[in-house]
Design an enzyme around this catalytic site. Structure first.
Site, mmCIF file in Angstrom:
data_model
loop_
_atom_site.group_PDB
_atom_site.id
_atom_site.type_symbol
_atom_site.label_atom_id
_atom_site.label_comp_id
_atom_site.label_asym_id
_atom_site.label_seq_id
_atom_site.Cartn_x
_atom_site.Cartn_y
_atom_site.Cartn_z
ATOM 1 N N ASP A 160 0.833 -1.200 0.000
ATOM 2 C CA ASP A 160 0.000 0.000 0.000
ATOM 3 C C ASP A 160 0.873 1.257 0.000
ATOM 4 O OD1 ASP A 160 -2.731 1.366 0.542
ATOM 5 O OD2 ASP A 160 -1.501 2.071 2.198
ATOM 6 N N GLU A 192 -1.758 -5.681 -3.702
ATOM 7 C CA GLU A 192 -0.819 -4.841 -2.963
ATOM 8 C C GLU A 192 0.314 -5.680 -2.370
ATOM 9 O OE1 GLU A 192 -3.264 -0.919 -1.542
ATOM 10 O OE2 GLU A 192 -3.443 -2.695 -0.260
#
Length: 245
Positions: A65, A137
């Site tokens: 992220d 991610e």
């Protein structure tokens, strides 16, 4: 010696789980295939396999992220220098939202590699957008650790930014529904939309607000939300869908 190097020595990859097809598709050959395997370990799997050799992919997802965030900022700064900081923030929120990440994960068929619990399997966990977004991610983080930032950046650019980000920016899709509706109504009707609070229901701590959009005294979309702002945004979105049919 790096943590992932130590982990690889302690727990060799089960070669029955073949990631060759994925590596070929993304054109990245991992040095540490245990790291790649860890991308796909959902926490639910560990509930049924207490002594499994790897942790869940949650830490990788957390790192991914952050890598995605800085990659997006760099891309926007270099490719759209005339935009304002507020535009960057809105564009970033638009491109990194769960649905966008899940779409890329589906295109890469990441769901087929997941280690899931029996419950998640029965609940179609391989196609859940939250799980797919998280695994995308986690894959970004694994590429970053294994290959460096430049390779991770190129991967994000190829699968997430290319075409999609250009479309979002050129069509103003990063703007909030209210902002987009305002632009359309000013162009089509030479007037701003009116947001009318029609009624509220529920107790104070659980109140729902109902809002209707009106343009030139004609009612369009309705919206319901836990706040007036949320209800207005939803009413604006519904009005946009009506006006752009």
């Amino acid at each position: 010696m790096q943590y992932w190097d130590r982990l690889s020595m302690k727990f060799p990859l089960n070669m029955n789980y073949d990631f060759t097809k994925l590596e070929h598709k993304i054109e990245i050959k991992f040095k540490d295939r245990t790291l790649l395997k860890n991308v796909f370990i959902h926490r639910s799997y560990l509930n049924e396999h207490k002594h499994f050799e790897l942790p869940s992919n949650e830490k990788l997802e957390f790192l991914g992220d952050s890598v995605l965030s800085i990659a997006t900022s760099i891309y926007l700064y270099h490719n759209y220098p005339t935009l304002q900081e507020g535009d960057y923030t809105d564009i970033k929120s638009s491109i990194v939202r769960t649905e966008s990440l899940a779409e890329v994960a589906k295109n890469l068929e990441l769901g087929t590699y997941l280690f899931l619990s029996k419950g998640e399997e029965k609940g179609h966990g391989r196609s859940k957008i939250n799980i797919l977004a998280d695994v995308f991610e986690a894959l970004i983080a694994a590429i970053f650790i294994d290959q460096g930032f430049e390779t991770a950046y190129d991967f994000i650019n190829k699968y997430l930014f290319k075409d999609k980000l250009k479309t979002i920016i050129e069509n103003g899709l990063y703007l909030s529904p209210k902002s987009r509706l305002q632009e359309i109504t000013q162009a089509q009707f030479k007037k701003l939309p009116d947001y009318v609070l029609t009624h509220e229901i529920g107790p104070e701590h659980k109140k729902l607000f109902h809002v209707t959009v009106s343009i030139n005294s004609k009612k369009y979309g309705d919206g319901v939300g836990k706040s007036k702002k949320q209800a207005e945004e939803r009413a604006a979105q519904n009005t946009l869908e009506i006006l752009t049919k």
